[in-house]
Write a protein that holds these residues in place. Sequence first.
Motif, PDB file in Angstrom:
ATOM      1  N   VAL A  52       0.836  -1.199   0.000  1.00  0.00           N
ATOM      2  CA  VAL A  52       0.000   0.000   0.000  1.00  0.00           C
ATOM      3  C   VAL A  52       0.865   1.240   0.000  1.00  0.00           C
ATOM      4  O   VAL A  52       1.972   1.251   0.516  1.00  0.00           O
ATOM      5  CB  VAL A  52      -0.953   0.053   1.231  1.00  0.00           C
ATOM      6  CG1 VAL A  52      -2.123  -0.889   1.050  1.00  0.00           C
ATOM      7  CG2 VAL A  52      -0.189  -0.233   2.506  1.00  0.00           C
ATOM      8  N   GLY A  53       0.344   2.292  -0.605  1.00  0.00           N
ATOM      9  CA  GLY A  53       1.088   3.550  -0.685  1.00  0.00           C
ATOM     10  C   GLY A  53       0.610   4.318  -1.902  1.00  0.00           C
ATOM     11  O   GLY A  53      -0.039   3.763  -2.784  1.00  0.00           O
ATOM     12  N   PRO A  54       0.898   5.602  -1.918  1.00  0.00           N
ATOM     13  CA  PRO A  54       0.429   6.446  -3.030  1.00  0.00           C
ATOM     14  C   PRO A  54       0.856   5.919  -4.400  1.00  0.00           C
ATOM     15  O   PRO A  54       0.074   5.944  -5.342  1.00  0.00           O
ATOM     16  CB  PRO A  54       1.081   7.800  -2.735  1.00  0.00           C
ATOM     17  CG  PRO A  54       1.325   7.794  -1.263  1.00  0.00           C
ATOM     18  CD  PRO A  54       1.620   6.377  -0.893  1.00  0.00           C
ATOM     19  N   VAL A  55       2.094   5.434  -4.515  1.00  0.00           N
ATOM     20  CA  VAL A  55       2.563   4.971  -5.823  1.00  0.00           C
ATOM     21  C   VAL A  55       1.741   3.774  -6.299  1.00  0.00           C
ATOM     22  O   VAL A  55       1.334   3.691  -7.461  1.00  0.00           O
ATOM     23  CB  VAL A  55       4.058   4.617  -5.762  1.00  0.00           C
ATOM     24  CG1 VAL A  55       4.504   3.993  -7.071  1.00  0.00           C
ATOM     25  CG2 VAL A  55       4.876   5.870  -5.477  1.00  0.00           C
ATOM     26  N   ILE A  56       1.468   2.852  -5.378  1.00  0.00           N
ATOM     27  CA  ILE A  56       0.647   1.689  -5.724  1.00  0.00           C
ATOM     28  C   ILE A  56      -0.735   2.164  -6.146  1.00  0.00           C
ATOM     29  O   ILE A  56      -1.333   1.654  -7.102  1.00  0.00           O
ATOM     30  CB  ILE A  56       0.534   0.729  -4.509  1.00  0.00           C
ATOM     31  CG1 ILE A  56       1.924   0.294  -4.049  1.00  0.00           C
ATOM     32  CG2 ILE A  56      -0.317  -0.476  -4.875  1.00  0.00           C
ATOM     33  CD1 ILE A  56       2.698  -0.481  -5.081  1.00  0.00           C
ATOM     34  N   ASP A  57      -1.220   3.169  -5.449  1.00  0.00           N
ATOM     35  CA  ASP A  57      -2.530   3.730  -5.770  1.00  0.00           C
ATOM     36  C   ASP A  57      -2.537   4.292  -7.198  1.00  0.00           C
ATOM     37  O   ASP A  57      -3.486   4.103  -7.961  1.00  0.00           O
ATOM     38  CB  ASP A  57      -2.862   4.831  -4.769  1.00  0.00           C
ATOM     39  CG  ASP A  57      -4.326   5.193  -4.821  1.00  0.00           C
ATOM     40  OD1 ASP A  57      -5.144   4.260  -4.723  1.00  0.00           O
ATOM     41  OD2 ASP A  57      -4.631   6.385  -5.007  1.00  0.00           O
ATOM     42  N   VAL A  58      -1.457   4.997  -7.548  1.00  0.00           N
ATOM     43  CA  VAL A  58      -1.347   5.543  -8.914  1.00  0.00           C
ATOM     44  C   VAL A  58      -1.400   4.405  -9.929  1.00  0.00           C
ATOM     45  O   VAL A  58      -2.139   4.454 -10.919  1.00  0.00           O
ATOM     46  CB  VAL A  58      -0.040   6.346  -9.071  1.00  0.00           C
ATOM     47  CG1 VAL A  58       0.252   6.605 -10.550  1.00  0.00           C
ATOM     48  CG2 VAL A  58      -0.119   7.650  -8.305  1.00  0.00           C
TER      49      VAL A  58
END
Lengths: 505, 344
Positions: B40-46
Amino acid sequence: MLLALQSLTKTFVGMKALDEVDFELASGEVHALLGENGAGKSTLIKCLTGVYRRDAGSILLDGRDISPDSTSRAQALGIGTVYQEVNLLPNLTVAQNLTFGHEPRRFGIISPRAQRRRAAQMLEGYGLDIDLDRDLGSYSVAVQQLVAIARAVELSGRVLILDEPTASLDDREVQMLFAVVRRLRDRGLGIIFVSHFLDQVYALCDRITVLRNGCRIVTERSDSLDRVRLIEHMLGRELAAQEESEKRHRRSAPLAGEPLLSFAGVGRRGFVEPFDLEVQRGEVIGMSGLLGSGRTETAELMFGIRRMHSGTVSDAEGDLRLNNPRDAIAAGFGFAPEDRKTDGIIADLSIRDNIVLAMQARRGWLRRVPRAEQKRLAADYIERLDIRTSGPEKAVGELSGGNQQKVVLARWLAMNPRFLVLDEPTRGIDVGAHAEILQLVRELTARGMAVLVISSELDELIAVSDRVIVLRDRRQVARLSGSDITLENVVHAIAASDEHREVSA
Amino acid sequence: MPAAVKRILPQLITLLGVMVLVSLVFPDFLSIDYSDGRLVGPVIDVLKRGAPVALLAVGMTLVVATGGIDLSVGTLMAITGAVAAAAIVAGHGLVLAIVLALAAGLCAGGFSGFLVAVVGIQPIVATLILMISGRGIAQLITEGRILTFNMPGFAFLGSGTLLGVPVPVWIWLAVTALAIVIVRRTALGLLIESVGINRRASALAGVNARVILIAVYMASGLCAALAGIITTADIRGADANNAGLWLELDAILATVLGGNSLRGGRFSISAAVIGALIIQTINTGILLAGFPSEYNLVIKAVLVILILVVQSPSLAGDLKRLGSQLSRRAPRRSAKAAPQRSDR
Ligand SMILES: Nc1ncnc2c1ncn2[C@@H]1O[C@H](COP(=O)(O)OP(=O)(O)OP(=O)(O)O)[C@@H](O)[C@H]1O
Ligand SMILES: [Mg+2]
């Protein structure tokens, strides 16, 4: 001096197209710019008219330094240009193309009537009888070429540049163009004339400058530079071997036996009158006729670009279906079209891709031509046709005009067709390569391929053909073979007036 | 440097630049945690949220390479999502739902392709027809409601995790890789490019331009169907009005950011997909940075314009020329001047 270029230099990625070239143009002279395909002629012109930015050197017009950075700036300075590839707008009318950018206006609004009148004036003296309101694109390359010339003449106050203007014109049109050019010269314009037709150069030009590999080799008066020396300057080598191969080896009697292909009653209403033609294995058929006589149209019918309304085509096996180019290719046909820019090359793709394209299309998308094979083909044809390039991956659009023509030719040679139609195969091709291509045609036929050559250049046609077909008004009016193929007979058949039609048909 | 890497280098640099920019306003952007068996994390979200546009960009690139454009893909996401949801609600299984949705995408693409290749309608008009009428079709399928369903297997495609990575990421990675292999290992890429550059000359060389054109629109439809499935699966429902809304424009933007010319010709699928990631990074970045939402579109527009200007080849050429002129001018002049004068 009207115009002077001093140590003009232009480099494209990885190669010097112009290397410190000096060039002078006096007012009231026609100055020929000659050289092999890829020598740098078009590049010099484009630097002069602001299409390309020069890397170094200066351009003086009337002794004043100029740096046109766009073609319209060059026009404003009185430099009118006809580029090698017609660059008008095919979906505007003839009148609109002629007056584009300087339309006659009334109260700020373009007046179509004045526009037409003005266009008609501009075309006077070219012997063109065309509808000014039709789209330019619906006319042949030759008509478009004449329109481009008329437009450039109108725009040129000081200098007129013609880059291979006569490549698609027939004799009569060339004479008219020359008359126009001489008139302008007498008015004090300077004219730059690029051509591969040496006869025309000697007939028209006062001085000759030869370029080779981007360098200026010589500038001399045309009456003191004889033809052999001129060609040697262009090629950079002795000529002797070349002349030998120019000798004709025409068979005295056509090959007997089963024809390779027979066209029976093939025609299309309002396009080509029905004709019969039997094609023998290993023969070269020349097709001649004036502009608009239906030569290209006949080829388009044979290759399935237009559907035929009547007639059949058959080979030893039976009838052939020719509904589209793919059918024709499947039947072993090939067609190198007249207008290489719109119908031939895929400009942004590499030489390698362009050469394998037809072969790849034939094999289908799943069976890619192996990379190694592609490279071999490209290297092979670059060498055989002497395509001047820095490598097989160069985009075809970046090649010089004559070399683009060779790439299209290579595409079809790679297919090894049994019947190859060449529409103006030597257009824009230099003296050296010209002989090589005719030689190649002979080699191909020796191996059994039949070739149909369409050409406005009668000497070439006569030299290479076993039979000549003459078209007029979209119908075949004469067939010559063996010793009947002479310049006189062909010219006579082309030009015979209407009363004679019955006799010669 | 291999040509393939060189081709996507500007896009990679841009992506990196945008990521750095976002990290400046939101320092935790690059942090990734591992919890509950998933990253999980912003990059994964992107990567996950970028999936629909990345998928659309794959198909769009092929269409754009032929000199066309496909405006219908956003709407197609709504239609195909509705088809899948309706199939599930009607009690059909997972496989049939997916197959029907994909088939719907293929048919719709085939329809657009037919209009372009055979009837000869301009691509922008031909695909506009479906773009506008398609939402109506989707509404007919969902009967005007948001069609919700409960099928964990299908939802897995939108919100599941495989080996710690969200399933949509796997899907767009796989589709991109597959498309690149198909296009470059076969001759399809060459044929598409040649039709896009000069359709007439290609046809004269024996290329079946019609079939190629229809095929690229079908491919685009298929990609849109996959994007539709993912979105529908993610929210466990089909929303005929909002699914894929305006995403066709993002897909076109991604293609252009990928350096693909709208006039057709040479193309790069990987660069377009990176373009999609650039767009998603900007979207996510704006959200994370906590700007008032009114600013979102303006900031996005400014960034996009900036990127396009910097990537523009003519500007690059100008800069290079300026540079070489500045460095060359002074010494050249002085060296040349003397001999020239003595000549005269
Ligand atoms: N835009 C371009 N990019 C790269 N190389 C180019 C470009 N234009 C021309 N060249 C190269 O410059 C050289 C000179 O080309 P140019 O068109 O001036 O030849 P040319 O003398 O007009 O030949 P032709 O008789 O065939 O028309 C060629 O080798 C060509 O490949
Ligand atoms: Mg040239």
